[in-house]
Design an enzyme around this catalytic site. Structure first.
Site, PDB file in Angstrom:
ATOM      1  N   ASP A   1       0.874  -1.178   0.000  1.00 36.50           N
ATOM      2  CA  ASP A   1       0.000   0.000   0.000  1.00 36.50           C
ATOM      3  C   ASP A   1       0.908   1.223   0.000  1.00 36.50           C
ATOM      4  O   ASP A   1       1.658   1.442   0.958  1.00 36.50           O
ATOM      5  CB  ASP A   1      -0.896   0.016   1.233  1.00 36.50           C
TER       6      ASP A   1
ATOM      7  N   ASP B   1     -13.635  -3.369  -1.564  1.00 32.10           N
ATOM      8  CA  ASP B   1     -13.404  -3.017  -0.159  1.00 32.10           C
ATOM      9  C   ASP B   1     -14.763  -3.027   0.529  1.00 32.10           C
ATOM     10  O   ASP B   1     -15.637  -2.209   0.207  1.00 32.10           O
ATOM     11  CB  ASP B   1     -12.762  -1.639  -0.033  1.00 32.10           C
TER      12      ASP B   1
END
Length: 250
Positions: free
Chosen positions: A11, A130
């Protein structure tokens, strides 16, 4: 059973790998080029690079950084973050990615998934989901977990598979960074609803967590455990093999 995969995830924000809990409280985890090479050398099956603030900042992905990471690895490489159109997908693939991960743009323009699949092959198209639990189901969020959509995650997964996604990357926002285990309910519900590979993400804290989720899906995404040296790819794979899971040795 198909061979299961162990996939480290980078990330990235401001050129650095970060990791938080429930998508917030980010802390620095290192240089993406160095980490990518390390996981390649440790025997990871693939690598994922997510520019997690590209969509929320309304900017392009960090192409130069993608190129630098790609130049040091020899495993399949998925890149996501701010990918909104065919031109950007082409640019990212030309920078060294083997696949692109699309989240926010898939919700805004679902036809992009079909167009990308037709243009580049569905093996290049990963749709990221998500999701956060709401009652007895799961709702999708976009822009790095900032914006609720009201969309049911299971129904969306089925729609994306129908439109041409080659793979789904399913992250439990409730479990992200908690090390309390993957959301087995979410992962299993989506895996049973589609006929394409599912990557589970969010919540790995032990090798048992990884083994349990790999019994019901195709791949496990990992970040904190690897970035901060709590486990290595080799240790995880060794335990998976001991538990009888089909996995490529390091």
């Amino acid at each position: 059973m198909l061979t299961r995969r162990i996939i480290p995830c980078l990330d990235v924000t401001d050129g650095r790998v970060v990791k938080g809990t429930n998508f917030v409280n980010l802390r620095d985890a290192g240089d993406p080029v160095e980490l990518g090479k390390r996981y390649n050398d440790e025997g990871a099956d693939e690598l994922v690079f997510l520019d997690i603030t590209a969509s929320s900042d309304k900017r392009a992905i960090l192409h130069d950084l993608v190129k630098r990471v790609a130049s040091t690895i020899f495993i399949p490489f998925t890149v996501g973050g701010g990918i909104n159109d065919i031109s950007t997908i082409e640019t990212v693939l030309n920078a060294g990615a083997d696949k692109v991960s699309i989240n926010t743009a898939a919700i805004r323009t679902p036809e992009l998934i079909t167009e990308a699949s037709n243009r580049f092959g569905n093996q290049c198209v990963v749709v990221a989901i998500d999701a956060k639990q709401v009652g007895d189901t799961w709702e999708i969020y976009t822009h790095g977990g900032r914006n609720p959509t009201g969309i049911n995650a299971i129904e969306w997964a089925q729609k994306m598979a129908t439109l041409g996604a080659g793979e789904l990357l399913v992250t439990s926002m409730d479990r992200d960074g908690t090390k309390s285990g993957y959301d087995i309910g979410l992962t299993q519900s989506i895996s049973e609803a589609v006929q394409i590979p599912v990557i589970a993400s969010g919540g790995a804290g032990t090798t048992d967590h990884i083994v349990d989720t790999l019994k019901i899906c195709d791949a496990a995404l990992l970040a904190s455990l690897l970035h901060f040296g709590e486990l290595t790819v080799g240790e995880i794979k060794s335990e998976c093999l001991t538990q009888g899971l089909p996995i490529r040795p390091t």
